[in-house]
Design an enzyme around this catalytic site. Structure first.
Site, PDB file in Angstrom:
ATOM      1  N   CYS A   2       0.837  -1.195   0.000  1.00  0.00           N
ATOM      2  CA  CYS A   2       0.000   0.000   0.000  1.00  0.00           C
ATOM      3  C   CYS A   2       0.880   1.256   0.000  1.00  0.00           C
ATOM      4  CB  CYS A   2      -0.946   0.106   1.180  1.00  0.00           C
ATOM      5  SG  CYS A   2      -2.078  -1.281   1.310  1.00  0.00           S
ATOM      6  N   ARG A  27       4.005  -0.238  -4.808  1.00  0.00           N
ATOM      7  CA  ARG A  27       3.738  -0.729  -3.445  1.00  0.00           C
ATOM      8  C   ARG A  27       2.437  -1.528  -3.355  1.00  0.00           C
ATOM      9  NH1 ARG A  27       6.779   1.827   0.371  1.00  0.00           N
ATOM     10  NH2 ARG A  27       5.287   1.266   1.979  1.00  0.00           N
ATOM     11  N   TRP A  73      -2.566  -2.862  -1.646  1.00  0.00           N
ATOM     12  CA  TRP A  73      -2.135  -4.260  -1.784  1.00  0.00           C
ATOM     13  C   TRP A  73      -2.904  -4.990  -0.701  1.00  0.00           C
ATOM     14  CZ3 TRP A  73       0.409  -7.933   1.268  1.00  0.00           C
ATOM     15  CH2 TRP A  73       0.950  -9.032   0.569  1.00  0.00           C
ATOM     16  N   ASN A  99      -1.683   2.341   5.521  1.00  0.00           N
ATOM     17  CA  ASN A  99      -0.757   1.310   5.053  1.00  0.00           C
ATOM     18  C   ASN A  99      -0.336   0.517   6.280  1.00  0.00           C
ATOM     19  OD1 ASN A  99       1.381  -0.166   3.968  1.00  0.00           O
ATOM     20  ND2 ASN A  99       2.815   1.533   4.180  1.00  0.00           N
ATOM     21  N   GLY A 100      -0.532  -0.810   6.238  1.00  0.00           N
ATOM     22  CA  GLY A 100      -0.136  -1.641   7.373  1.00  0.00           C
ATOM     23  C   GLY A 100      -1.258  -2.577   7.777  1.00  0.00           C
ATOM     24  N   GLU A 482      19.014 -16.527  -7.680  1.00  0.00           N
ATOM     25  CA  GLU A 482      18.500 -15.195  -7.993  1.00  0.00           C
ATOM     26  C   GLU A 482      17.868 -15.172  -9.394  1.00  0.00           C
ATOM     27  OE1 GLU A 482      17.589 -12.700  -6.547  1.00  0.00           O
ATOM     28  OE2 GLU A 482      17.591 -11.086  -8.006  1.00  0.00           O
ATOM     29  N   LYS A 486      13.886 -14.310 -10.348  1.00  0.00           N
ATOM     30  CA  LYS A 486      13.466 -13.318 -11.350  1.00  0.00           C
ATOM     31  C   LYS A 486      12.483 -13.942 -12.331  1.00  0.00           C
ATOM     32  CE  LYS A 486      14.451 -10.512  -9.663  1.00  0.00           C
ATOM     33  NZ  LYS A 486      15.214 -10.176  -8.498  1.00  0.00           N
ATOM     34  N   GLU A 489       9.045 -14.614 -10.624  1.00  0.00           N
ATOM     35  CA  GLU A 489       8.206 -13.498 -10.193  1.00  0.00           C
ATOM     36  C   GLU A 489       7.692 -12.645 -11.337  1.00  0.00           C
ATOM     37  OE1 GLU A 489      10.043 -10.542  -7.617  1.00  0.00           O
ATOM     38  OE2 GLU A 489      11.975 -10.917  -8.524  1.00  0.00           O
ATOM     39  N   HIS A 505      20.522 -36.284  -6.015  1.00  0.00           N
ATOM     40  CA  HIS A 505      19.866 -36.655  -4.761  1.00  0.00           C
ATOM     41  C   HIS A 505      18.357 -36.459  -4.845  1.00  0.00           C
ATOM     42  CE1 HIS A 505      23.756 -37.261  -2.983  1.00  0.00           C
ATOM     43  NE2 HIS A 505      24.130 -36.071  -3.438  1.00  0.00           N
ATOM     44  N   LYS A 602       6.397  -4.022  -3.927  1.00  0.00           N
ATOM     45  CA  LYS A 602       7.849  -3.871  -3.808  1.00  0.00           C
ATOM     46  C   LYS A 602       8.348  -3.907  -2.372  1.00  0.00           C
ATOM     47  CE  LYS A 602      11.825  -1.937  -5.777  1.00  0.00           C
ATOM     48  NZ  LYS A 602      12.280  -3.256  -6.229  1.00  0.00           N
TER      49      LYS A 602
HETATM   50  C1  F6R Z   1      12.599  -9.746  -5.740  1.00  0.00           C
HETATM   51  C2  F6R Z   1      12.480  -8.695  -4.734  1.00  0.00           C
HETATM   52  C3  F6R Z   1      12.219  -9.099  -3.327  1.00  0.00           C
HETATM   53  C4  F6R Z   1      13.011  -8.186  -2.369  1.00  0.00           C
HETATM   54  C5  F6R Z   1      12.600  -8.488  -0.926  1.00  0.00           C
HETATM   55  C6  F6R Z   1      13.395  -7.682   0.063  1.00  0.00           C
HETATM   56  O1  F6R Z   1      12.870  -9.220  -6.980  1.00  0.00           O
HETATM   57  O2  F6R Z   1      12.553  -7.547  -5.030  1.00  0.00           O
HETATM   58  O3  F6R Z   1      12.523 -10.440  -3.111  1.00  0.00           O
HETATM   59  O4  F6R Z   1      14.362  -8.395  -2.556  1.00  0.00           O
HETATM   60  O5  F6R Z   1      11.240  -8.216  -0.761  1.00  0.00           O
HETATM   61  O6  F6R Z   1      13.227  -6.317  -0.152  1.00  0.00           O
HETATM   62  P1  F6R Z   1      14.216  -5.257   0.456  1.00  0.00           P
HETATM   63  O7  F6R Z   1      15.526  -5.451  -0.206  1.00  0.00           O
HETATM   64  O8  F6R Z   1      13.593  -3.937   0.147  1.00  0.00           O
HETATM   65  O9  F6R Z   1      14.298  -5.542   1.923  1.00  0.00           O
END
Ligand code: F6R
Length: 607
Positions: A2, A27, A73, A99-100, A482, A486, A489, A505, A602
């Site tokens: 949010c 957000r 969100w 937000n929260g 990683e 990507k 997601e 295994h 995010k």
């Molecule tokens: C994936 C991504 C998330 C963040 C995670 C931590 O692309 O962006 O996995 O890495 O939510 O976020 P921060 O770094 O802001 O604590």
């Protein structure tokens, strides 16, 4: 999780709010709403992205000098028009955005219903306007009513409140969820994050836990949780509005992937002493602390956790210092003992991730000092740490993290080298060689974009892909994790990353004819081993994309991507770029919403 905005001043309020919400859309983006306070409260809210709300209200010009807005969100209550914010009290005079999560909303709601309040949404948030209405009936002082209401709430919240009988004012309150105030000339702003403020001001005040702000056009007054007025001095941020535009790229993610060479350059700036082949880390812990450490605890979430894993491998390889790395959401609740001669390393792009912050506080509770690596200098993680490395990635807008990851990896290289210098002296050939290599990284990173066309064609060929495997050993395993994140997601392709040695295994059972596999082969000392893994999957009919350095020609896949040669230790900084591009082009082939993937937001500021 949010985004909220607020504005008091002479500009057209509706467009300032919509503009701010668009900057915060990363957000949350399942519904949005605004309220503008003129003669009346003019409220508009709509399920869907901000563009749906915008098309509903486009062309409206509303008189008003204050307003608040929200992009959601969903946590409590499905995303629909009813549950979208702002929410009103029974009188329809008071509106709030939140937000929260209000954790004690059930008890409060039951009490308020008993007192005759009527609810019209399924959200936790709606208790807040009714609670303030109740308190206001006792005092007729909005600030006092907000203060006593906030003191009854449990959970995490950033709130903005507006009331028809208290025109041209917004009250904002914060516990845990981030809230930043922007200071203009005869106008003032609030937002969940700095990008929403950048088009108007760079002067900010970060509201701390428990603080309440009364925002008027000519002044902002701040109070502590007891209602005592406090003085806070504004800071100036070093980001500018251009940084949050797409700059000719189709998506923020692609722009941010392409920004990486420059991010590496900016992050290195001032940290290399080339004549002496040393790194400088003035923002880090002092040498005597580094020298006496017995353990490191790294904690982070998601992509930042993968950076932490890289840190562990590298630090242990270069210094031998035992290093643990754990996901924030696990770390915060684990029953365990800690070594007092230790340092906590907390990694977070946003600096506001709830689980990471809780893990940081867990470490602090054990009296372990904290060195944090964050992209937002004014964030909670930064403010609660003993030392802060501010990554110079600039604002990251796409939900999927790319450039912040590279900056985190590089920060960990600098830290590992600094640690090695402090513990075993500056003249270790392995570390001095790495310092030399580091300066070449931005140019090498740029050269990886020569692969972009091939990667695009590969994604086109695999456009019907549903399952994928990424395999690697050592630091290549970290890159595989990683890269797989990507792909999952943003392109919604199910992708499993495995340490290649683990294949036999269990997971090898999944490798059948025609399965698509990416095999990372940038760890020179492990090449013979990875070669065996290549044979294992080929023998079972998999099609293999090999990602390697120019040397290692014996490993030719069905497709091969060759990245510029660098130290094995630094390869994750280059090898991730083709994998980010692959995820991007797969998502594009599949018509996915690249910058705002489904179900994600995010900055995860709730647990
Ligand atoms: C994936 C991504 C998330 C963040 C995670 C931590 O692309 O962006 O996995 O890495 O939510 O976020 P921060 O770094 O802001 O604590």
């Amino acid at each position: 999780m949010c985004g909220i905005v607020g504005y008091v001043g002479a500009r057209p309020v509706l467009s300032v709010l919509l503009d701010g919400l668009k900057k915060l859309e990363y957000r949350g983006y399942d519904s949005a709403g605004v309220v503008v306070l003129g003669e009346d409260l003019n409220l508009f809210k709509k399920q869907g992205k901000i563009s749906s709300l915008e098309s509903e209200i486009s062309g409206l010009s509303l008189d008003g000098k204050a307003g608040i807005g929200h992009t959601r969100w969903a946590t409590h209550g499905v995303p629909n028009d009813r549950n979208a914010h702002p929410h009103l009290d029974c009188s329809g005079k008071l509106a709030i955005v939140h937000n929260g999560i209000i954790e004690n909303y059930r008890e409060l709601k039951a009490e308020l219903i008993e007192k005759g309040h009527v609810f019209s949404s399924d959200t936790d948030t709606e208790v807040v306007p009714h609670l303030i209405e109740e308190e206001l009936s006792k005092t007729n002082d909005l600030l006092k009513a907000v203060l006593s209401s906030v003191n009854q709430l449990k959970g995490s919240f950033a709130l903005a409140i507006i009331h028809k009988d208290f025109p041209d004012k917004i009250i904002a309150a914060r516990v845990e969820s981030p809230l930043v105030l922007g200071i203009g000339e005869n106008e003032n702003f609030l937002a969940s994050d700095i990008p929403a403020l950048l088009p108007y001001t760079k002067k900010i005040i970060v509201l701390e836990n428990g603080e309440i702000a009364l925002i008027e056009k000519s002044k902002i007054s701040i109070f502590d949780s007891q209602g005592n007025q406090i003085q806070k001095h504004p800071k100036t941020v070093d980001w500018d509005a251009r940084m949050i535009e797409k700059g000719g790229f189709e998506h923020f993610m692609l722009k941010e992937i392409h920004e990486q060479p420059n991010v590496l350059k900016e992050t290195l700036e001032g940290h290399l002493d080339l004549p002496r082949r040393m790194v400088l880390l003035p923002e880090g812990p002092p040498d005597d602390l580094l020298r006496n450490l017995e353990t490191l605890y790294i904690t982070a979430c998601g992509t930042a956790y993968h950076a932490g894993l890289y840190g562990k491998y590298l630090i242990e390889a270069l210094t031998g210092l035992p290093t643990e790395v754990e996901i924030g959401s696990e770390f915060r609740y684990r029953e365990r003992k800690f070594n007092p001669k230790s340092l906590g390393i907390v990694i977070s792009q946003s600096g506001e991730t709830a689980d990471t912050l809780a893990a940081l506080r867990r470490l602090k509770g054990e009296e372990i000092p904290i060195f944090s690596i964050t992209n937002v200098a004014s964030s909670s993680v930064a403010r609660e740490s003993d030392w802060v490395f501010h990554t110079k990635a600039g604002p990251e807008v796409a939900v999927a993290s790319t450039k912040a990851y590279s900056a985190q990896l590089l920060s960990l290289v600098l830290f590992a080298l600094k640690l090695s210098q402090a513990r075993s002296g500056p003249f270790n050939p392995r570390t001095t060689e790495l310092v030399q290599e580091l300066q070449k990284l931005p140019v090498l990173a740029e050269a990886t974009f020569n692969l972009e066309k091939n990667i695009q064609a590969y994604a086109n060929r695999l456009r019907l892909l549903t399952d994928y495997f990424m395999l690697g050993r050592g630091l290549d395993f970290v890159t595989a994790l990683e890269g797989a994140l990507k792909l999952k997601e943003i392109s919604y392709v199910h992708c499993e990353a495995y340490a290649a040695g683990e294949l036999k295994h269990g997971p090898l059972a999944l490798i059948t004819s025609g399965k698509q596999v990416c095999l990372l082969a940038t760890q020179r000392s492990l090449l013979p081993k990875i070669h065996s893994n290549f044979k294992e999957v080929k023998a079972r009919g998999a099609e293999v994309l090999v990602l390697r350095f120019p040397e290692g020609e014996e490993l030719e896949g069905d497709e091969t991507l060759v990245i510029p040669s660098t130290s094995d230790y630094l390869s994750p900084l280059l090898a991730i770029i083709p994998l980010q591009l692959f995820a991007y082009y797969m998502a594009k082939e599949k018509g996915c919403d690249i910058d705002q993937p489904r179900n994600l937001a995010k900055s995860v500021t709730v647990e």
